[in-house]
Every structure is written in structure tokens, then in C-alpha cells.
Scaffold this motif. Structure first.
Motif, mmCIF file in Angstrom:
data_model
loop_
_atom_site.group_PDB
_atom_site.id
_atom_site.type_symbol
_atom_site.label_atom_id
_atom_site.label_comp_id
_atom_site.label_asym_id
_atom_site.label_seq_id
_atom_site.Cartn_x
_atom_site.Cartn_y
_atom_site.Cartn_z
ATOM 1 N N THR A 136 0.821 -1.208 0.000
ATOM 2 C CA THR A 136 0.000 0.000 0.000
ATOM 3 C C THR A 136 0.854 1.256 0.000
ATOM 4 O O THR A 136 0.428 2.282 -0.472
ATOM 5 N N LYS A 137 2.070 1.169 0.530
ATOM 6 C CA LYS A 137 2.940 2.335 0.586
ATOM 7 C C LYS A 137 4.145 2.111 -0.321
ATOM 8 O O LYS A 137 4.804 1.077 -0.245
ATOM 9 N N ALA A 138 4.445 3.066 -1.154
ATOM 10 C CA ALA A 138 5.609 2.960 -2.028
ATOM 11 C C ALA A 138 6.882 3.061 -1.185
ATOM 12 O O ALA A 138 6.948 3.826 -0.226
ATOM 13 N N VAL A 139 7.893 2.289 -1.540
ATOM 14 C CA VAL A 139 9.159 2.303 -0.814
ATOM 15 C C VAL A 139 9.927 3.559 -1.227
ATOM 16 O O VAL A 139 10.136 3.818 -2.404
ATOM 17 N N GLU A 140 10.308 4.351 -0.237
ATOM 18 C CA GLU A 140 11.036 5.587 -0.514
ATOM 19 C C GLU A 140 12.501 5.291 -0.766
ATOM 20 O O GLU A 140 13.096 4.455 -0.110
ATOM 21 N N ARG A 141 13.059 6.005 -1.715
ATOM 22 C CA ARG A 141 14.484 5.864 -2.007
ATOM 23 C C ARG A 141 15.190 7.048 -1.367
ATOM 24 O O ARG A 141 14.976 8.185 -1.754
ATOM 25 N N LYS A 142 16.034 6.763 -0.405
ATOM 26 C CA LYS A 142 16.740 7.811 0.315
ATOM 27 C C LYS A 142 17.968 8.238 -0.476
ATOM 28 O O LYS A 142 18.740 7.409 -0.931
ATOM 29 N N VAL A 143 18.130 9.552 -0.648
ATOM 30 C CA VAL A 143 19.299 10.081 -1.341
ATOM 31 C C VAL A 143 20.178 10.761 -0.307
ATOM 32 O O VAL A 143 19.764 11.706 0.356
ATOM 33 N N ASN A 144 21.383 10.233 -0.146
ATOM 34 C CA ASN A 144 22.345 10.806 0.790
ATOM 35 C C ASN A 144 23.323 11.686 0.034
ATOM 36 O O ASN A 144 23.556 11.489 -1.156
ATOM 37 N N ILE A 145 23.906 12.621 0.750
ATOM 38 C CA ILE A 145 24.871 13.540 0.160
ATOM 39 C C ILE A 145 26.197 13.348 0.885
ATOM 40 O O ILE A 145 26.238 13.265 2.109
ATOM 41 N N ALA A 146 27.270 13.290 0.105
ATOM 42 C CA ALA A 146 28.602 13.135 0.679
ATOM 43 C C ALA A 146 29.575 14.070 -0.034
ATOM 44 O O ALA A 146 29.329 14.477 -1.171
ATOM 45 N N VAL A 147 30.641 14.411 0.669
ATOM 46 C CA VAL A 147 31.696 15.263 0.123
ATOM 47 C C VAL A 147 33.013 14.537 0.331
ATOM 48 O O VAL A 147 33.238 13.960 1.395
ATOM 49 N N GLU A 148 33.877 14.562 -0.682
ATOM 50 C CA GLU A 148 35.183 13.936 -0.552
ATOM 51 C C GLU A 148 36.276 14.896 -0.988
ATOM 52 O O GLU A 148 36.022 15.839 -1.732
ATOM 53 N N GLY A 149 37.481 14.645 -0.512
ATOM 54 C CA GLY A 149 38.616 15.473 -0.887
ATOM 55 C C GLY A 149 39.885 14.984 -0.212
ATOM 56 O O GLY A 149 39.874 13.985 0.516
ATOM 57 N N ILE A 150 40.972 15.691 -0.457
ATOM 58 C CA ILE A 150 42.268 15.336 0.116
ATOM 59 C C ILE A 150 42.895 16.576 0.741
ATOM 60 O O ILE A 150 42.756 17.682 0.207
ATOM 61 N N VAL A 151 43.574 16.386 1.869
ATOM 62 C CA VAL A 151 44.272 17.461 2.572
ATOM 63 C C VAL A 151 45.777 17.196 2.451
ATOM 64 O O VAL A 151 46.248 16.090 2.731
ATOM 65 N N TYR A 152 46.510 18.233 2.047
ATOM 66 C CA TYR A 152 47.957 18.118 1.829
ATOM 67 C C TYR A 152 48.728 19.077 2.722
ATOM 68 O O TYR A 152 48.177 20.030 3.266
ATOM 69 N N CYS A 153 50.043 18.844 2.777
ATOM 70 C CA CYS A 153 50.994 19.796 3.337
ATOM 71 C C CYS A 153 51.758 20.363 2.145
ATOM 72 O O CYS A 153 52.483 19.641 1.459
ATOM 73 N N GLN A 154 51.589 21.653 1.909
ATOM 74 C CA GLN A 154 52.226 22.316 0.770
ATOM 75 C C GLN A 154 53.719 22.502 1.041
ATOM 76 O O GLN A 154 54.125 22.811 2.163
ATOM 77 N N LYS A 155 54.517 22.321 0.037
ATOM 78 C CA LYS A 155 55.969 22.520 0.153
ATOM 79 C C LYS A 155 56.283 24.013 0.286
ATOM 80 O O LYS A 155 55.608 24.854 -0.289
ATOM 81 N N CYS A 156 57.353 24.316 1.028
ATOM 82 C CA CYS A 156 57.768 25.711 1.227
ATOM 83 C C CYS A 156 58.060 26.426 -0.092
ATOM 84 O O CYS A 156 57.790 27.607 -0.234
ATOM 85 N N GLU A 157 58.620 25.716 -1.038
ATOM 86 C CA GLU A 157 58.986 26.349 -2.319
ATOM 87 C C GLU A 157 57.772 26.865 -3.089
ATOM 88 O O GLU A 157 57.912 27.686 -3.987
ATOM 89 N N HIS A 158 56.561 26.418 -2.713
ATOM 90 C CA HIS A 158 55.346 26.871 -3.393
ATOM 91 C C HIS A 158 54.507 27.796 -2.507
ATOM 92 O O HIS A 158 53.351 28.070 -2.823
ATOM 93 N N PHE A 159 55.091 28.242 -1.398
ATOM 94 C CA PHE A 159 54.395 29.151 -0.483
ATOM 95 C C PHE A 159 53.942 30.403 -1.239
ATOM 96 O O PHE A 159 54.687 30.986 -1.999
ATOM 97 N N GLY A 160 52.694 30.788 -1.042
ATOM 98 C CA GLY A 160 52.142 31.965 -1.712
ATOM 99 C C GLY A 160 51.458 31.647 -3.030
ATOM 100 O O GLY A 160 50.877 32.519 -3.650
ATOM 101 N N SER A 161 51.501 30.373 -3.457
ATOM 102 C CA SER A 161 50.821 29.973 -4.691
ATOM 103 C C SER A 161 49.809 28.874 -4.362
ATOM 104 O O SER A 161 49.708 28.435 -3.222
ATOM 105 N N TRP A 162 49.123 28.409 -5.378
ATOM 106 C CA TRP A 162 48.179 27.301 -5.193
ATOM 107 C C TRP A 162 48.785 25.981 -5.638
ATOM 108 O O TRP A 162 48.110 24.966 -5.685
ATOM 109 N N SER A 163 50.050 25.957 -5.920
ATOM 110 C CA SER A 163 50.697 24.747 -6.412
ATOM 111 C C SER A 163 50.819 23.704 -5.304
ATOM 112 O O SER A 163 51.190 24.027 -4.172
#
Length: 175
Positions: free
Chosen positions: A28-55
Motif C-alpha cells: 500500500t505504501k511505495a518504498v522511498e528511495r533515500k538520497v544521501n549527500i557526501a563530500v570527498e577530498g584530500i588534505v595536503y601539506c604544501q611545500k615551502c617552495e610553493h608558499f604563496g601559490s596554489w601549487s
């Protein structure tokens, strides 16, 4: 004649009962499809030689770094906030449990959510950098990634990569 009428009545009743029984197995009741949201990414330590840039050339991933996902509604009020830790490879997967869109367009994660740097466990690399807007909030990107299952769907957005930088770096780009 009465006998034929009774036979017709029984045959009609049996058809009615069989057709009624067929409807008992339809949910009698339609089965609901749950949509979840996720975010992914990576965190780095930038080298000193690239300080002040986005490299991020030569950058190393940071294990156990903290990032936060902040979402604001169309009235600029915080509607979601949670901090997440990276794994041994600097990767984070942030499932936004409890995130709600009050307006399907204005409160959409692509426009309302950002990823910010929170903290680094490395004493040698714990200053915030603005690589991919890690200070103010890295915007989300849709990269057509989904996880599908029975009665389950997850839409995965990407952010960053974002980076911390060492405290002992001096900018060498300036004259």
C-alpha cells in the motif's frame, strides 16, 4: 432456473474473491528511495617552495587532519556543520547525515556548502593556506559520482584539494 442462477452467483463470487485476493499482496505504501549527500577530498601539506601559490607539486597528504563542512541556507544562516578527519592517505569522505534542503535550488549543496580547513596534527605543517579557498571555504564540485543500491542512493561531491603549510616558510616570490 434457480439452479442456473445459483451457479452464476457462485461463479461471480469466486471471481470476486480471487480478484480481491490478488490485491492483498500489493504494497500500500511505495518504498522511498533515500538520497544521501557526501563530500570527498584530500588534505595536503604544501611545500615551502610553493608558499604563496596554489601549487601542490611535491605536497604530502596529511593523515588525521580535520576539515569541516559548512552549509548555509538561502538566508545565509548555518544549516549544517560537522568536522571530519582524514584517513592515512589524507582522504576524507564526509557523509552529510541530517543535511536538509529547505529550498531545492537555493539550498542545494553545490551553492550552499563549503569545506574549510580546521586543524593539522603535524606541528611542522599546521598553518592554514588558501589553496582552493581552504581558508574561506572550498566550493563543492559535481563530478558525476554516485553510489547506488536498493532503496539507497548517494551523490558524492568533491572539494579541494586543500592544504596546510609549514610555519617556517618565507615567501620567495617577492622582489
Amino acid at each position: 432456473m434457480a439452479r442456473t442462477q445459483i451457479m452464476i452467483l457462485f461463479s461471480l463470487l469466486s471471481v470476486a474473491f480471487h480478484s480481491n485476493a490478488a490485491y492483498e499482496h500489493i504494497p500500500t505504501k511505495a518504498v522511498e528511495r533515500k538520497v544521501n549527500i557526501a563530500v570527498e577530498g584530500i588534505v595536503y601539506c604544501q611545500k615551502c617552495e610553493h608558499f604563496g601559490s596554489w601549487s601542490l607539486d611535491g605536497a604530502e597528504p596529511i593523515a588525521e587532519a580535520k576539515v569541516s563542512v559548512i552549509c548555509k541556507d538561502h538566508r545565509n544562516r548555518v544549516s549544517y556543520y560537522k568536522a571530519f578527519k582524514t584517513d592515512a592517505n589524507g582522504y576524507f569522505y564526509a557523509q552529510l547525515e541530517g543535511f536538509k534542503m529547505r529550498h531545492y535550488l537555493l539550498d542545494h549543496p553545490l551553492t550552499s556548502c563549503k569545506v574549510r580547513l580546521v586543524s593539522s596534527p603535524l606541528k611542522s605543517c599546521n598553518l592554514l593556506s588558501n589553496v582552493n579557498y581552504g581558508l574561506n571555504g572550498s566550493p563543492l564540485r559535481y563530478e558525476n559520482k554516485r553510489l547506488l543500491g536498493e532503496n539507497y542512493e548517494a551523490v558524492i561531491y568533491a572539494a579541494g584539494p586543500v592544504a596546510f603549510r609549514p610555519s617556517h616558510c618565507t615567501p620567495n616570490n617577492f622582489p
